[in-house]
Design an enzyme around this catalytic site. Structure first.
Site, mmCIF file in Angstrom:
data_model
loop_
_atom_site.group_PDB
_atom_site.id
_atom_site.type_symbol
_atom_site.label_atom_id
_atom_site.label_comp_id
_atom_site.label_asym_id
_atom_site.label_seq_id
_atom_site.Cartn_x
_atom_site.Cartn_y
_atom_site.Cartn_z
ATOM 1 C CB VAL A 74 -52.649 1.563 18.590
ATOM 2 C CG1 VAL A 74 -53.597 2.730 18.293
ATOM 3 C CG2 VAL A 74 -52.064 1.010 17.291
ATOM 4 C CD GLU A 106 -41.446 -15.063 18.438
ATOM 5 O OE1 GLU A 106 -40.957 -13.941 18.653
ATOM 6 O OE2 GLU A 106 -40.879 -15.938 17.760
ATOM 7 C CG ASN A 111 -52.579 -9.285 22.406
ATOM 8 O OD1 ASN A 111 -53.660 -8.722 22.232
ATOM 9 N ND2 ASN A 111 -51.421 -8.648 22.365
ATOM 10 C CE1 TYR A 118 -49.469 -7.882 14.463
ATOM 11 C CE2 TYR A 118 -49.734 -9.450 16.251
ATOM 12 C CZ TYR A 118 -49.235 -8.260 15.772
ATOM 13 O OH TYR A 118 -48.503 -7.450 16.609
HETATM 14 C C1 LIG Z 1 -53.390 -4.820 18.945
HETATM 15 C C2 LIG Z 1 -53.422 -3.311 18.662
HETATM 16 C C3 LIG Z 1 -52.049 -2.893 18.142
HETATM 17 C C4 LIG Z 1 -54.494 -3.051 17.578
HETATM 18 O O1 LIG Z 1 -54.439 -1.651 17.252
HETATM 19 P P1 LIG Z 1 -55.693 -0.890 16.586
HETATM 20 O O2 LIG Z 1 -55.190 0.388 16.026
HETATM 21 O O3 LIG Z 1 -56.808 -0.811 17.576
HETATM 22 O O4 LIG Z 1 -56.087 -1.888 15.424
HETATM 23 P P2 LIG Z 1 -56.922 -1.488 14.104
HETATM 24 O O5 LIG Z 1 -57.935 -0.460 14.459
HETATM 25 O O6 LIG Z 1 -55.972 -1.198 12.998
HETATM 26 O O7 LIG Z 1 -57.685 -2.874 13.841
HETATM 27 C C5 LIG Z 1 -57.522 -3.615 12.680
HETATM 28 C C6 LIG Z 1 -58.228 -4.959 12.847
HETATM 29 O O8 LIG Z 1 -57.625 -5.699 13.924
HETATM 30 C C7 LIG Z 1 -58.643 -6.439 14.633
HETATM 31 N N1 LIG Z 1 -58.780 -5.875 15.990
HETATM 32 C C8 LIG Z 1 -58.117 -4.806 16.500
HETATM 33 N N2 LIG Z 1 -58.484 -4.607 17.793
HETATM 34 C C9 LIG Z 1 -59.397 -5.572 18.092
HETATM 35 C C10 LIG Z 1 -60.141 -5.913 19.262
HETATM 36 N N3 LIG Z 1 -60.023 -5.204 20.393
HETATM 37 N N4 LIG Z 1 -60.960 -6.978 19.212
HETATM 38 C C11 LIG Z 1 -61.091 -7.710 18.087
HETATM 39 N N5 LIG Z 1 -60.416 -7.437 16.931
HETATM 40 C C12 LIG Z 1 -59.580 -6.395 16.936
HETATM 41 C C13 LIG Z 1 -59.931 -6.215 13.844
HETATM 42 O O9 LIG Z 1 -59.970 -7.218 12.843
HETATM 43 C C14 LIG Z 1 -59.693 -4.846 13.235
HETATM 44 O O10 LIG Z 1 -60.451 -4.594 12.099
HETATM 45 P P3 LIG Z 1 -61.938 -3.946 12.266
HETATM 46 O O11 LIG Z 1 -61.801 -2.773 13.209
HETATM 47 O O12 LIG Z 1 -62.274 -3.552 10.855
HETATM 48 O O13 LIG Z 1 -62.795 -5.025 12.839
HETATM 49 C C15 LIG Z 1 -53.818 -2.505 19.939
HETATM 50 O O14 LIG Z 1 -54.979 -3.082 20.502
HETATM 51 C C16 LIG Z 1 -52.737 -2.439 20.986
HETATM 52 O O15 LIG Z 1 -51.880 -1.545 20.964
HETATM 53 N N6 LIG Z 1 -52.749 -3.390 21.934
HETATM 54 C C17 LIG Z 1 -51.786 -3.396 23.054
HETATM 55 C C18 LIG Z 1 -50.384 -3.728 22.598
HETATM 56 C C19 LIG Z 1 -50.331 -5.048 21.849
HETATM 57 O O16 LIG Z 1 -51.011 -6.012 22.185
HETATM 58 N N7 LIG Z 1 -49.477 -5.088 20.811
HETATM 59 C C20 LIG Z 1 -49.266 -6.275 20.014
HETATM 60 C C21 LIG Z 1 -48.129 -7.048 20.576
HETATM 61 S S1 LIG Z 1 -47.825 -8.541 19.638
#
Ligand SMILES: CC(C)(COP(=O)(O)OP(=O)(O)OC[C@H]1O[C@@H](n2cnc3c(N)ncnc32)[C@H](O)[C@@H]1OP(=O)(O)O)[C@@H](O)C(=O)NCCC(=O)NCCS
Length: 150
Positions: A74, A106, A111, A118
């Site tokens: 994202v 995985e 992370n 997840y």
């Molecule tokens: C991981 C990632 C995909 C999350 O995307 P996002 O759109 O910010 O996630 P969401 O807003 O849908 O979050 C849903 C839930 O995930 C958890 N979450 C997401 N980001 C978080 C953070 N930085 N810290 C703690 N919890 C987090 C929370 O439980 C959150 O719910 P809440 O906001 O109600 O507390 C994003 O941070 C990203 O792209 N990271 C880099 C790439 C990556 O790591 N991809 C995964 C590879 S396995």
């Protein structure tokens, strides 16, 4: 009026946008060729778009009834707005329609944001893969997570 976010497939025409997004998120990004291979081999290549901008992507492969989440990202400016949840919900529904009954993935043990995401949507840990990922100092373990799909 606020424009809506739409769920869509991504394809070769989106390659630059998806690859740029991937590189902005990961120290060890997928290559462009990995995205091309995913598109050309028929993996589920999904995204969220808003006003023509690609905000998020997910890649899911399917073997028999087992879906594997291979990549997810994202855009930094749009994180923590529920987009990963929205995208995974829609993408996993597509996987179920295609015959999946479970999803595995995985994730780097460090992370935290992805692991929290997840767990939040129902994945649980089924194992670990020592040294699975490259890291700045040596290698890093992966957690293997699984979730049954309805
Ligand atoms: C991981 C990632 C995909 C999350 O995307 P996002 O759109 O910010 O996630 P969401 O807003 O849908 O979050 C849903 C839930 O995930 C958890 N979450 C997401 N980001 C978080 C953070 N930085 N810290 C703690 N919890 C987090 C929370 O439980 C959150 O719910 P809440 O906001 O109600 O507390 C994003 O941070 C990203 O792209 N990271 C880099 C790439 C990556 O790591 N991809 C995964 C590879 S396995």
């Amino acid at each position: 009026m606020k424009s809506a976010v739409s769920f869509d497939d991504f394809g070769l025409q989106d390659l630059e946008a998806v690859y740029d997004l991937e590189c902005s998120l990961n120290a060890y990004p997928w290559s462009k060729q990995s995205f091309v291979d995913s598109i050309e081999s028929g993996h589920g290549c999904y995204c969220l778009r808003k006003d023509g901008e690609l905000l998020a992507f997910a890649v899911i492969s399917l073997v028999l009834d087992e879906a594997s989440l291979l990549n997810l990202g994202v855009a930094k400016a749009h994180q923590r707005k529920g987009y990963a949840k929205q995208l995974l919900d829609a993408a996993l529904q597509q996987s179920v329609l295609a015959g999946a009954s479970m999803c595995i993935l995985e994730v780097r043990a460090s992370n935290r944001s992805a692991i929290d995401l997840y767990y939040d949507i129902g994945f649980y840990e089924i194992g670990q893969r020592p040294g699975y990922y490259p890291a700045a100092h040596g290698r890093e373990d992966a957690l293997q997570l699984c979730m049954p799909l309805p």
